[in-house]
Motif scaffolding. Structure first.
Motif, PDB file in Angstrom:
ATOM      1  N   TYR A   5    -149.070  96.705 100.523  1.00 58.76           N
ATOM      2  CA  TYR A   5    -149.850  96.570  99.297  1.00 58.76           C
ATOM      3  C   TYR A   5    -148.962  96.620  98.072  1.00 58.76           C
ATOM      4  N   GLU A 302    -153.645  99.696  94.667  1.00 57.44           N
ATOM      5  CA  GLU A 302    -154.393 100.672  95.475  1.00 57.44           C
ATOM      6  C   GLU A 302    -155.677 101.162  94.804  1.00 57.44           C
ATOM      7  N   ILE A 304    -157.648  99.033  92.899  1.00 62.27           N
ATOM      8  CA  ILE A 304    -158.495  97.879  92.550  1.00 62.27           C
ATOM      9  C   ILE A 304    -159.341  97.456  93.745  1.00 62.27           C
ATOM     10  N   GLY A 305    -160.628  97.264  93.499  1.00 68.18           N
ATOM     11  CA  GLY A 305    -161.517  96.809  94.569  1.00 68.18           C
ATOM     12  C   GLY A 305    -161.688  97.827  95.678  1.00 68.18           C
ATOM     13  N   VAL A 306    -161.676  99.101  95.320  1.00 65.48           N
ATOM     14  CA  VAL A 306    -161.789 100.149  96.341  1.00 65.48           C
ATOM     15  C   VAL A 306    -163.051 100.998  96.173  1.00 65.48           C
ATOM     16  N   CYS A 435    -160.723  93.323  95.795  1.00 69.57           N
ATOM     17  CA  CYS A 435    -159.812  93.973  96.731  1.00 69.57           C
ATOM     18  C   CYS A 435    -158.804  92.971  97.268  1.00 69.57           C
TER      19      CYS A 435
ATOM     20  N   HIS B 204    -157.898  97.134 106.636  1.00 71.67           N
ATOM     21  CA  HIS B 204    -157.873  97.456 105.207  1.00 71.67           C
ATOM     22  C   HIS B 204    -157.275  98.851 105.070  1.00 71.67           C
ATOM     23  N   GLY B 206    -155.358 100.562 103.089  1.00 75.86           N
ATOM     24  CA  GLY B 206    -155.451 101.375 101.885  1.00 75.86           C
ATOM     25  C   GLY B 206    -156.848 101.362 101.302  1.00 75.86           C
ATOM     26  N   ASN B 207    -157.832 100.844 102.045  1.00 83.05           N
ATOM     27  CA  ASN B 207    -159.143 100.644 101.453  1.00 83.05           C
ATOM     28  C   ASN B 207    -160.263 101.088 102.388  1.00 83.05           C
ATOM     29  N   PRO B 208    -160.513 102.410 102.422  1.00 86.96           N
ATOM     30  CA  PRO B 208    -161.558 102.920 103.324  1.00 86.96           C
ATOM     31  C   PRO B 208    -162.941 102.348 103.018  1.00 86.96           C
ATOM     32  N   SER B 209    -163.192 101.993 101.753  1.00 87.91           N
ATOM     33  CA  SER B 209    -164.512 101.455 101.406  1.00 87.91           C
ATOM     34  C   SER B 209    -164.730 100.110 102.085  1.00 87.91           C
ATOM     35  N   ALA B 210    -163.697  99.252 102.065  1.00 84.24           N
ATOM     36  CA  ALA B 210    -163.805  97.946 102.721  1.00 84.24           C
ATOM     37  C   ALA B 210    -164.022  98.136 104.219  1.00 84.24           C
TER      38      ALA B 210
END
Lengths: 474, 400
Positions: A5, A302, A304-306, A435, B204, B206-210
């Motif tokens: 990322y 990290e 953005i879009g989270v 994201c 994903h 770094g993105n637990p929401s995704a």
């Protein structure tokens, strides 16, 4: 990081979208494009400047006439107000949504929305809810201590947390407990004794028959109290001051703001630094937000879009993007209900929990199907649960006639009409997916025979991209 | 292979094509092994059902004194025993009672009763004490508890409604809400969503929401397919009332009799908030409830599923003992609950009729904590440790 990322360069466009989605309610692609020439620090400053001017929510008139105001509302009048309040509050709900869509003071409005969840209140007096809403808006960017005191004396809040029953001979601890658990320290940072002692200090804080805050000294406990290691003849104001002297209060608030504005997953070292600054600034919320929005890390990949967009933000977003309307105003409310968040009706004093709590199979499917309903002008068959006081239903399978959703996709499609078909999917991604898209399958929102010069084809592609789970992430 | 089976298999086969690999890995582990075929159906009578006019103490003078117009006379009742009679609109319950398939538990409630519909519903659904903020539901936490031995899928707990109630929301797991299996399936058929879910791979990082959204979506499709496939193997031949509650209970009957692996079903019937002219209003809704129950139990008996099904009916509170000035009743506290099932360990009236002499501000004082009822189901019916789910030790009862 495994997937690298950190190597991704965030485009200016994405940063602008990020700023406006978090600090406000998002902007349309044409507005984002127009801002491309302005630097991020300048755009941030403009957000603060445009929030200096704002208007109150003035939908409901003061409910008492001059005579009633002199004498105070009679029990009969109070009952009448309660009976009418639900309808008033539903209309007020629509007015606030309208404001979120159209105001220029987006930063202030978003923060008002944040405080509505922090000081979650719901009483059957719509006018008092409007008063509270205006107080939140007025003090949103100011000093938190001032906001806290205003909320402690806010009539809707006092009624909601039963402080009118808090008298020295028979204290009610509800308000005192929530002040610590939810508004300042957070659970685990005080004892049951602190709750009891604080409740004594708030005795006599009540609401009079004109719907105003009133201090009734005859019900106030003048004795000595021991609170958070201090001892004295404290009154309610003293308790609030002591709570503000605790660094934990700054930490608690900063964590909540960080989760909402930056990332639901916090970085402790950042919280510590922000909390220290917030504390030393005397809880200057505007300064805190400036620091966050102008920091470099705010725009890191990290962050953005989270965040999962909340139902109200989603509704406002569809209104901004494609002018979503319903023939019956009530559908707007039913939609909020089905998505799990109705303005002015938080589930309880802790507010909406947000984040993954918004999502279950059913609500997710509704979120993702919404663009298809809109683009096809289909009726949203939302049957909200009947109110408790509603009479039993007639012997029919359904009693709600479906109302088609209205929307206008043309302006949005026009924006993309000069894109080549080959570049259109990329461009749509850039505008609507915040994201990291590197793992997403672009085929998944392709339209057979996509043709950028055909409006219909662009509209379908737009609806498809808004159906992706990643569109829910801001 | 019979045609029906063929249709089922091909539906499953085509669905599995669209299942992302990471979910396939779960395989059939998702419903814990060692579980049994027992099913719990929870019916919530919304608005505060007047239990005193359901199970009537027809020999009690205080009852008639407190309710000069509202009190039901013996002639208007289906007499159960020398003290109690059922509201005549509850015919199906009377039949169950005489078959030993109904248990009535009186004076069920909780300490510091709250008389607000919203708060008391939250308390019953969360199973938390009155002073705690309800952040999850008891059935949701039951789903959470199953996660220790391989997670369950959303359709392990099903609510027939457009939105999911707090009761079915756990901290990790949530149940599934829909009105009709076919509409739910139809909405989920959107090819954009199906493709997105199929294309998704869990990375994903770094993105637990995704991660969460995509995982939920994939599970939703699995459950939508599963429920659809298990909604039509059995077709009810019973007559349900032409009321949405009847239609919904029929949906549940068809799912159970089609062999769906769902453990808990949840359904509400509203219209019980009878502040004025209570009699006609309450009787109408009770009749809908009773007629639907009659058809429901007949379906379950037909398919040999009744002995493995237990049906709990409750309301968020009972009503004031004394009638009000509008021939109605106001919000009260403790109330009776009904437990129906083909195989109860104890049936009939399980405890004494409510004490109308000793009241708290005109309201009944609870004798049984509702969480004891929940604990009994969790412990003896669903086979799980209730203490963790209910945040405390509530002793089980003996009705199952």
């Amino acid at each position: 990081m495994v997937f690298g990322y950190s190597q991704v360069v965030v485009s200016t466009q994405k940063k602008i979208q990020h700023l406006f989605l978090r600090a406000g309610f998002g902007e349309t692609p044409d507005k984002v494009q127009a801002m491309q020439g302005t630097s991020i620090p300048d755009l941030t400053s403009q957000l603060f400047t445009s929030s200096e001017q704002y208007k109150d929510l003035l939908y409901l008139p003061f409910p008492l006439n001059e005579k009633q105001e002199r004498k105070g509302a009679s029990p009969f009048l109070i009952l009448k107000m309660i009976l009418k309040s639900k309808q008033d509050m539903e209309e007020l709900n629509g007015q606030w949504i309208f404001k979120m869509v159209h105001t220029r003071a987006v930063l202030r409005e978003k923060l008002t929305f944040f405080w509505h969840n922090h000081f979650a209140t719901s009483v059957p007096f719509a006018y008092l809810m409007q008063v509270q809403n205006n107080t939140l808006r007025k003090l949103a960017l100011g000093n938190f201590g001032e906001l806290l005191l205003a909320m402690a004396k806010d009539p809707a809040m006092l009624l909601y947390l039963n402080n009118q029953q808090n008298r020295k001979d028979h204290p009610n601890e509800n308000f005192a407990r929530e002040v610590m658990e939810l508004f300042t320290l957070g659970i685990g940072n005080y004892t049951e004794k602190d709750v009891r002692e604080a409740a004594r200090a708030f005795t006599g804080w009540t609401v009079n028959a004109r719907g105003e805050y009133e201090f009734q000294s005859e019900h106030h406990d003048e004795g000595t109290k021991e609170f958070l290691g201090r001892k004295g003849n404290f009154n309610g104001e003293d308790i609030l001051h002591i709570l503000l002297e605790e660094k934990q209060t700054a930490r608690f608030l900063v964590t909540k703001i960080y989760k909402e504005y930056v990332n639901p997953v916090v970085r402790e070292e950042r919280i510590e630094k922000l909390a220290a600054d917030y504390f030393h600034s005397g809880y200057n919320t505007e300064a805190l937000l400036r620091t966050i929005l102008q920091s470099e890390w705010f725009y890191d990949e990290e962050n953005i879009g989270v965040r999962i967009i909340s139902p109200v933000e989603l509704v406002v977003r569809y209104k901004k993007l494609v002018d979503m309307q319903f023939k019956k105003e009530k559908t707007l409310l039913d939609l909020q209900k089905a998505l799990g968040q109705v303005l002015f009706f938080p589930p309880n004093v802790a507010g909406w929990k947000g984040d993954t709590h918004w999502i279950d199979s059913t609500s997710l499917l509704l979120r993702l199907s919404l663009p298809q309903y809109l683009v096809q002008g289909l009726a949203l068959e939302l049957q909200s649960r009947p109110a408790f006081e509603a009479p039993p239903k007639e012997n029919k399978d359904t009693d709600s006639s479906p109302v088609p959703a209205l929307s206008d996709w043309k302006p949005l499609a026009d924006f993309f009409k000069n894109e080549t078909a080959g570049h259109l999917p990329e461009s749509l991604m850039d505008h609507f997916i915040q994201c990291n898209p590197q793992f997403m399958n672009k085929e998944s929102f392709s339209v057979q025979g996509l043709n950028a010069s055909s409006e219909k084809s662009v509209i379908l592609a737009l609806a498809n991209i808004m159906s992706l789970p990643e569109f829910q992430l801001i | 292979m019979r045609r029906r089976d063929f249709v089922r298999y091909s539906a499953l086969a085509s669905a599995s094509v669209l299942v992302p690999d990471f979910l396939k890995a779960f395989g059939n582990r998702m419903i814990p092994a060692g579980g049994n075929g027992r099913i719990l159906v929870v019916i919530q009578l919304s608005g505060g059902n007047d239990g005193l006019n359901c199970v009537v103490p027809y020999r009690n003078e205080i009852y008639y004194k407190a309710r000069p117009q509202l009190g039901l006379k013996k002639e208007e009742l289906i007499v159960l025993n020398s003290e109690a009679g059922l509201n005549e609109n509850l015919e199906a319950l009377a039949d169950l009672y005489h078959n030993g398939q109904l248990a009535i538990l009186n004076s069920v409630g909780y300490p510091n009763p709250n008389r607000s519909h919203f708060r008391s519903t939250d308390i019953w659904q969360s199973a938390y004490d009155e002073d705690k903020i309800p952040d999850s539901g008891w059935i949701g936490r039951y789903l959470d508890a199953q996660c220790d031995n391989g997670c369950v899928r959303p359709h392990a707990a099903v609510e027939i409604d457009d939105t999911l109630s707090l009761a079915l929301k756990g901290n990790k797991m949530k149940g599934l809400a829909f009105r009709k299996p076919e509409t739910f399936k139809q909405v989920s058929q959107n090819p954009v969503l199906r493709n997105a879910a199929a294309a998704y791979r869990p990375h994903h990082d770094g993105n637990p929401s995704a991660e969460y959204l995509n995982k939920t979506l994939a599970e939703t499709f699995q459950s939508a397919d599963y429920i659809y496939d298990h909604s039509k193997i059995y077709r009810s031949k019973q007559t349900y009332p032409q009321h949405e509650f009847g239609m919904h209970l029929k949906t549940i009957a068809e799912l159970i009799c089609s062999g769906s692996e769902t453990k808990v079903y949840y359904i509400s019937l509203s219209g019980f908030d009878t502040h004025a002219f209570q009699r006609g209003q309450q009787n109408r809704v009770l009749k809908v409830y009773s007629d639907a129950m009659k058809a429901f139990c007949a379906d379950l008996t037909d398919a040999n599923r009744f002995s493995e099904t237990a049906i709990l009916t409750f309301s968020e509170f009972g009503r004031r003992v004394e009638q009000n000035a509008s021939k109605g009743t106001d919000h009260g506290t403790a109330n009776n609950v009904f437990i129906a099932g083909g195989k109860l360990a104890q049936a009939g009236l399980l405890n004494a009729l409510p004490d109308l002499q000793t009241l708290d501000q005109g309201d009944l004082i609870h004798q049984v904590d509702f969480r004891q009822v929940y604990a009994t189901f969790l412990d003896k019916w669903l086979g799980t440790d209730p203490a963790k789910i209910l945040n405390g030790n509530f002793s089980s009862l003996n009705f199952i």
